[in-house]
Design a protein around this motif. Sequence first.
Motif, mmCIF file in Angstrom:
data_model
loop_
_atom_site.group_PDB
_atom_site.id
_atom_site.type_symbol
_atom_site.label_atom_id
_atom_site.label_comp_id
_atom_site.label_asym_id
_atom_site.label_seq_id
_atom_site.Cartn_x
_atom_site.Cartn_y
_atom_site.Cartn_z
ATOM 1 N N HIS A 201 -5.416 -3.946 -1.166
ATOM 2 C CA HIS A 201 -4.994 -3.431 -2.125
ATOM 3 C C HIS A 201 -3.365 -3.312 -1.987
ATOM 4 N N GLU A 202 -2.520 -3.579 -2.815
ATOM 5 C CA GLU A 202 -1.099 -3.488 -2.655
ATOM 6 C C GLU A 202 -0.570 -1.992 -2.939
ATOM 7 N N LEU A 203 -0.081 -1.623 -2.007
ATOM 8 C CA LEU A 203 0.450 -0.050 -2.280
ATOM 9 C C LEU A 203 1.600 -0.049 -3.181
ATOM 10 N N VAL A 204 2.261 -0.993 -3.234
ATOM 11 C CA VAL A 204 3.410 -0.975 -4.241
ATOM 12 C C VAL A 204 3.687 -2.533 -4.844
ATOM 13 N N PRO A 205 3.845 -2.584 -6.056
ATOM 14 C CA PRO A 205 4.267 -3.879 -6.665
ATOM 15 C C PRO A 205 4.798 -4.849 -5.668
ATOM 16 N N ASN A 206 3.783 -6.113 -5.580
ATOM 17 C CA ASN A 206 4.330 -7.192 -4.589
ATOM 18 C C ASN A 206 4.474 -6.703 -3.258
ATOM 19 N N GLY A 207 3.377 -5.742 -3.042
ATOM 20 C CA GLY A 207 3.452 -5.152 -1.677
ATOM 21 C C GLY A 207 3.019 -6.220 -0.376
ATOM 22 N N SER A 208 2.199 -7.219 -0.815
ATOM 23 C CA SER A 208 1.834 -8.333 0.080
ATOM 24 C C SER A 208 3.240 -9.135 0.491
ATOM 25 N N GLN A 209 4.347 -9.059 -0.213
ATOM 26 C CA GLN A 209 5.568 -9.748 0.145
ATOM 27 C C GLN A 209 6.409 -8.852 0.795
ATOM 28 N N ILE A 210 6.424 -7.536 1.016
ATOM 29 C CA ILE A 210 6.949 -6.655 1.524
ATOM 30 C C ILE A 210 6.647 -6.344 2.943
ATOM 31 N N GLN A 211 7.497 -6.797 4.077
ATOM 32 C CA GLN A 211 7.157 -6.436 5.519
ATOM 33 C C GLN A 211 7.325 -5.012 5.927
#
Length: 987
Positions: free
Chosen positions: A806-816
């Motif tokens: 589950h993404e914690l923020v929009p586009n979270g999977s792209q934020i390291q």
Amino acid sequence: MLCYWGAQVREGFGLLKPEQVRHGNGGVKSICPKSAVQDMSAGKTFVGFIRDGKVSVLRLRDEDCNQDGKLKQLDLKREKIRSIVCGEDGAVLLADGGKVLLMDKYTVCRPLKGLDNTKVIQIACGDQHSVALSNDGQLFVWGENAHGQLGLRKEQALIQSPQHLQSLCGIPVAQISAGGNHSFVLSLSGVVFGWGSNSAGQLGLGDTTDRFVPTIVKSLSGKKTVSISCGGEHTATLSKGGTVFTFGSGGFGQLGHNSLKDEHHPRLVAELWGSKVSQVTCGRHHTLVLVALTNRIYSFGCGMQGQLGNGEQVKQSVPLPVLLPTDCNCEFTMEKIIAGEKHSFALFFKNPGNESTKPKSSMNGGILTLNDRMIDRWVSGSYPWPTVKKEIKKVFSSAVCLNGSFLKPSLDEQDFDLVGKSFSKLTDNEKVISEVVKVIQQTLLPSLNPKPAHEESLRLYLLLPELIKGLEQYQRSELNKALASKILQLNSAAREMLEMFWSKLPDDWLKSLVKLFHKESADLIDYMSVCAMDSDLKHLQNLLRILQMAYKVCCSTHRDITISDFIIYEISDLLNALQATIDDLADWDPFVDYVYMMKLRDYFIKTLEILVKFPFVADYASKRGIFNHLEIKMIRRSSNRFLGNATFNVLHINRESLLMDTLKYLRQNTHSFSHLSRVAFIGEDGIDMRGLSAEFFSLISKSFLKWDKKILEVHPSSLVWFNPHHTRGNKNFYYLGVICGMALYNRHHINIDFPLALFKKLLQQKPSLDDLEELSPVEARSLKNLLKEDEEVVDLLFLDFTVKGHELVPNGSQIQVNKVNRQKYVDLYVDFVFNKSVKTQFEQFTRGFSKGCPLDAWTMFHPEELQELLHGSPQYNWKEFQQSASYEGCSASDELIKNFWTVFFELSEEHKKKFLMFLYGTERVPAGGFSKRRIKISTRDCPDPDDHLPKAQTCFGRLVLPKYTDINTLRNKLTHAINVCEVFGLE
């Protein structure tokens, strides 16, 4: 000495012969009249001089007349004038006694009506309007008002008599200033208020809209402004460090920004940076500044008539020095600079060594304030009492005077040490302090504005508690009552600002504030316990609301004030008085006045209903007592309304299908949740005297854990949380909440070990990383380690802003996740576990919980307390359990009883808890420990006792032991009984 430059005027103004005027460079002239000029002012039509308290005016040449008039001394009878301010075609004069006189265009003077009994200390004059400041801090305005320059919220064209400017009540004013059609006020702490014409941005508010009420110039906040001067359509301010800000019309360069543009916000005059300016004054279209350290004047703006003093007739947009006579620098020190319509002036006095030639200072006077010397004079007894009484009334009836009192040199906070010492002196003199209290109560407090113009007007709310704490009890109580009421009348913004002030108080002052209102509240509750209906419940509520504000401050600032400092232990006395009243009503004594007793009971209940809104003042035991009594009230009211005399719901439940039967029953919507619940197990003869219902809640909560639909998850910590994947059938969470709420309302426990986070969420508090560590220790420790790791390690973990897909923020999977954002990641992680992932589940649970427990008094408990109420105490003190035992038909010294306790303490922890389930129907320890739930042991004679099992009467907590022949038999029978307690614990 007087220097002047600008448009052509009568040589020497008539103050001395023309040939005695000295001419310098740049058109600057200087004169040294025999009678020194004390103060002066220049307007469009007149220039006026004060010498020895007498005023002389000279009419200036204009378009209609190409020559000056003659210097004329005004007919002022015996008035001695200390200040003069010229407007467009007249002047305002201030006499030494504070009397205000008006001079019209014909130089006729008359007293200003409407200020007869007011001592004015400052005056300011615009083109056609005037402002006056009295020594008790009141502002008065009169004149033209087409642009709102009077600040009265009204659009009358003309107001001839002085009107009180009430919108600035409570603000301790340091200076007033008036320009063409605008006005300014400067407070003691440097807050700037402006109003009137704003056509060129001369109010510094970022726009060109006129203001009809005083408005704070927010962009000057924090600049520590010490003086203001208004021109025709521009304004200049001077800050404590000597920096100058200008704003408004810049068409003549009068703003000094190397530009002819208008400025709508205050802008620093960069060319003067570092010069440490000591005075600034504005003319119609030009500005003068004085640097006292170098005795130099700088000018900028319109110089078409030579008013810049540089020998040129030009517009000048940057500050340049005025060409003063050389002897000014060595023989004289500058006192004041004055800028008029087309003229400029500088007043000088001789340097030290010839001090007698120094003219009397013409600086503006300050408002009356309370100080240590004044208090010494009052309490000494050496001054006539009528004089002292008059001074006390003057000071203590004025919010302005008190707000401006005991300020440190910085002028932005009180000298608390001095306040304490001074007020202590006041309370030592009974006559003086009685008069002070009377004035505060009858005049000051009723006059306070609930919508103060600025935070500065709130300082008296810091001073008064320090004064009140030293009073006798009666005086203290009355003033406390009045002060609390006035604080609560403040609008929300003002109360928040007051809380901010409290947060900055020294620890001893904040403690003193808490103690003051805490003691008053405790005394009132104590009085209620004895004299009851004589007390004012509204007053109690007000005191508690003030305590609540202080509690909020202490919690948010982590001050050295503990929760125990707020607890009012007298609440237990109130609960005892209520219980005694209830007992008297139950006795049906013919000598008891039942009507009075019922009124008394209801009065006590009303008091509890107030206390429940302020949970921080009650300890855990008192909260439980409050909850129980309010529950009884709800049951009584509901019974009378719906069911006659019935006070119970009876649930008929099959033990084998307990959960399904309960859900089916609840779905019928026939249950009255405001009544207590009783349980009847179908096919069993047990009568529920709380024992069966205790067993019911214990068993049904376990059933929820075993339910096939898995609405709950048991974590490795053995704690239980909502299943985030259970997204269908959310009604199940609703009914789980209903059961938990019913358990709380019926004062039973559940066998579901929820973490503290659940109870925080129920009480609208935010769960933390520590709460996650309680639920999931490994998961939380990983997050804590993440916060401690070096940057390189964090980068190597290759974490992104996702949790379990589950993404914690929009586009979270792209934020390291990195060192900079890791705290945000942890916060979002915790929020996801406790909030986002179970949002629907918890909402349903909460709705059900509130339904199951209709008495919202449960919100007064802290999360830990609510957890203990629902779960029971986490402490199993088995020694306390033994000590709580009582005996019927036997004693602790009997062999059988000794054998029983020996066997009991041999049991494992798990079997001891099973014994509790066998005995009480629940394995949970009540809040407060085993002392709140005692064991009663009795023996029974029966044939062949070794063939019988122990028997538990769960409703009464009674254990019935056959008289076993030996300890081994007792051990075997007891162990067997507690392992099949669902069979034997039926009564």
